[in-house]
Write a protein that holds these residues in place. Structure first.
Motif, PDB file in Angstrom:
ATOM      1  N   MET A  19       0.835  -1.213   0.000  1.00  0.00           N
ATOM      2  CA  MET A  19       0.000   0.000   0.000  1.00  0.00           C
ATOM      3  C   MET A  19       0.865   1.257   0.000  1.00  0.00           C
ATOM      4  O   MET A  19       0.531   2.246  -0.663  1.00  0.00           O
ATOM      5  CB  MET A  19      -0.931  -0.020   1.206  1.00  0.00           C
ATOM      6  CG  MET A  19      -2.000  -1.095   1.101  1.00  0.00           C
ATOM      7  SD  MET A  19      -3.053  -1.195   2.544  1.00  0.00           S
ATOM      8  CE  MET A  19      -3.936   0.340   2.409  1.00  0.00           C
ATOM      9  N   GLY A  20       1.992   1.235   0.721  1.00  0.00           N
ATOM     10  CA  GLY A  20       2.892   2.383   0.726  1.00  0.00           C
ATOM     11  C   GLY A  20       3.523   2.614  -0.637  1.00  0.00           C
ATOM     12  O   GLY A  20       3.636   3.758  -1.096  1.00  0.00           O
ATOM     13  N   LEU A  21       3.926   1.541  -1.304  1.00  0.00           N
ATOM     14  CA  LEU A  21       4.491   1.687  -2.647  1.00  0.00           C
ATOM     15  C   LEU A  21       3.451   2.178  -3.642  1.00  0.00           C
ATOM     16  O   LEU A  21       3.752   2.964  -4.540  1.00  0.00           O
ATOM     17  CB  LEU A  21       5.085   0.356  -3.114  1.00  0.00           C
ATOM     18  CG  LEU A  21       6.376  -0.076  -2.412  1.00  0.00           C
ATOM     19  CD1 LEU A  21       6.752  -1.489  -2.833  1.00  0.00           C
ATOM     20  CD2 LEU A  21       7.493   0.896  -2.704  1.00  0.00           C
ATOM     21  N   SER A  22       2.210   1.745  -3.487  1.00  0.00           N
ATOM     22  CA  SER A  22       1.143   2.209  -4.365  1.00  0.00           C
ATOM     23  C   SER A  22       0.900   3.705  -4.165  1.00  0.00           C
ATOM     24  O   SER A  22       0.735   4.455  -5.129  1.00  0.00           O
ATOM     25  CB  SER A  22      -0.137   1.422  -4.087  1.00  0.00           C
ATOM     26  OG  SER A  22      -1.188   1.921  -4.855  1.00  0.00           O
ATOM     27  N   TRP A  23       0.881   4.145  -2.915  1.00  0.00           N
ATOM     28  CA  TRP A  23       0.694   5.568  -2.641  1.00  0.00           C
ATOM     29  C   TRP A  23       1.862   6.365  -3.211  1.00  0.00           C
ATOM     30  O   TRP A  23       1.667   7.419  -3.812  1.00  0.00           O
ATOM     31  CB  TRP A  23       0.607   5.809  -1.128  1.00  0.00           C
ATOM     32  CG  TRP A  23       0.464   7.253  -0.785  1.00  0.00           C
ATOM     33  CD1 TRP A  23      -0.689   7.956  -0.687  1.00  0.00           C
ATOM     34  CD2 TRP A  23       1.538   8.181  -0.544  1.00  0.00           C
ATOM     35  NE1 TRP A  23      -0.406   9.263  -0.378  1.00  0.00           N
ATOM     36  CE2 TRP A  23       0.949   9.430  -0.292  1.00  0.00           C
ATOM     37  CE3 TRP A  23       2.922   8.071  -0.515  1.00  0.00           C
ATOM     38  CZ2 TRP A  23       1.704  10.554  -0.015  1.00  0.00           C
ATOM     39  CZ3 TRP A  23       3.668   9.192  -0.245  1.00  0.00           C
ATOM     40  CH2 TRP A  23       3.053  10.411   0.004  1.00  0.00           C
ATOM     41  N   TRP A  24       3.081   5.851  -3.025  1.00  0.00           N
ATOM     42  CA  TRP A  24       4.265   6.545  -3.512  1.00  0.00           C
ATOM     43  C   TRP A  24       4.225   6.677  -5.031  1.00  0.00           C
ATOM     44  O   TRP A  24       4.559   7.712  -5.584  1.00  0.00           O
ATOM     45  CB  TRP A  24       5.505   5.766  -3.071  1.00  0.00           C
ATOM     46  CG  TRP A  24       6.792   6.408  -3.452  1.00  0.00           C
ATOM     47  CD1 TRP A  24       7.360   7.507  -2.895  1.00  0.00           C
ATOM     48  CD2 TRP A  24       7.677   5.983  -4.488  1.00  0.00           C
ATOM     49  NE1 TRP A  24       8.551   7.793  -3.518  1.00  0.00           N
ATOM     50  CE2 TRP A  24       8.772   6.876  -4.502  1.00  0.00           C
ATOM     51  CE3 TRP A  24       7.664   4.948  -5.410  1.00  0.00           C
ATOM     52  CZ2 TRP A  24       9.822   6.756  -5.394  1.00  0.00           C
ATOM     53  CZ3 TRP A  24       8.722   4.828  -6.290  1.00  0.00           C
ATOM     54  CH2 TRP A  24       9.775   5.727  -6.272  1.00  0.00           C
ATOM     55  N   GLU A  25       3.768   5.599  -5.708  1.00  0.00           N
ATOM     56  CA  GLU A  25       3.679   5.647  -7.162  1.00  0.00           C
ATOM     57  C   GLU A  25       2.655   6.687  -7.618  1.00  0.00           C
ATOM     58  O   GLU A  25       2.863   7.407  -8.579  1.00  0.00           O
ATOM     59  CB  GLU A  25       3.291   4.264  -7.687  1.00  0.00           C
ATOM     60  CG  GLU A  25       3.165   4.199  -9.186  1.00  0.00           C
ATOM     61  CD  GLU A  25       2.717   2.830  -9.667  1.00  0.00           C
ATOM     62  OE1 GLU A  25       2.946   2.541 -10.842  1.00  0.00           O
ATOM     63  OE2 GLU A  25       2.138   2.075  -8.877  1.00  0.00           O
ATOM     64  N   ASP A  26       1.537   6.779  -6.909  1.00  0.00           N
ATOM     65  CA  ASP A  26       0.472   7.720  -7.297  1.00  0.00           C
ATOM     66  C   ASP A  26       0.813   9.168  -6.981  1.00  0.00           C
ATOM     67  O   ASP A  26       0.416  10.074  -7.709  1.00  0.00           O
ATOM     68  CB  ASP A  26      -0.838   7.352  -6.597  1.00  0.00           C
ATOM     69  CG  ASP A  26      -1.416   6.055  -7.125  1.00  0.00           C
ATOM     70  OD1 ASP A  26      -1.034   5.638  -8.234  1.00  0.00           O
ATOM     71  OD2 ASP A  26      -2.248   5.452  -6.418  1.00  0.00           O
TER      72      ASP A  26
END
Length: 69
Positions: A19-26
């Protein structure tokens, strides 16, 4: 006690990481300035139909002629 906490918390740590990597990507990664035109893909057409070999029956004795196939 710690031997029980570590295996039980592993799925939650992995979920938080994803979830943290997804937020970082967005939110952090730059977005492209203008959309890139993607050419339409041509459908794949095989050059010739595949030749399927004839399957042997269970009752077929293994002879030299059969073994060459």
């Amino acid at each position: 006690m710690y031997a029980l906490i570590l295996p039980a918390s592993t799925p939650f740590v992995l979920l938080a990481t994803v979830m943290g990597l997804s937020w970082w990507e967005d939110h952090i990664l730059p977005t492209p300035a203008e959309p890139v035109d993607i050419p339409a893909e041509t459908p794949f057409v095989p050059a010739a139909p595949a030749q399927l070999t004839e399957l042997l029956s269970v009752d077929t004795p293994l002879t030299r002629e059969v073994a060459r196939r």
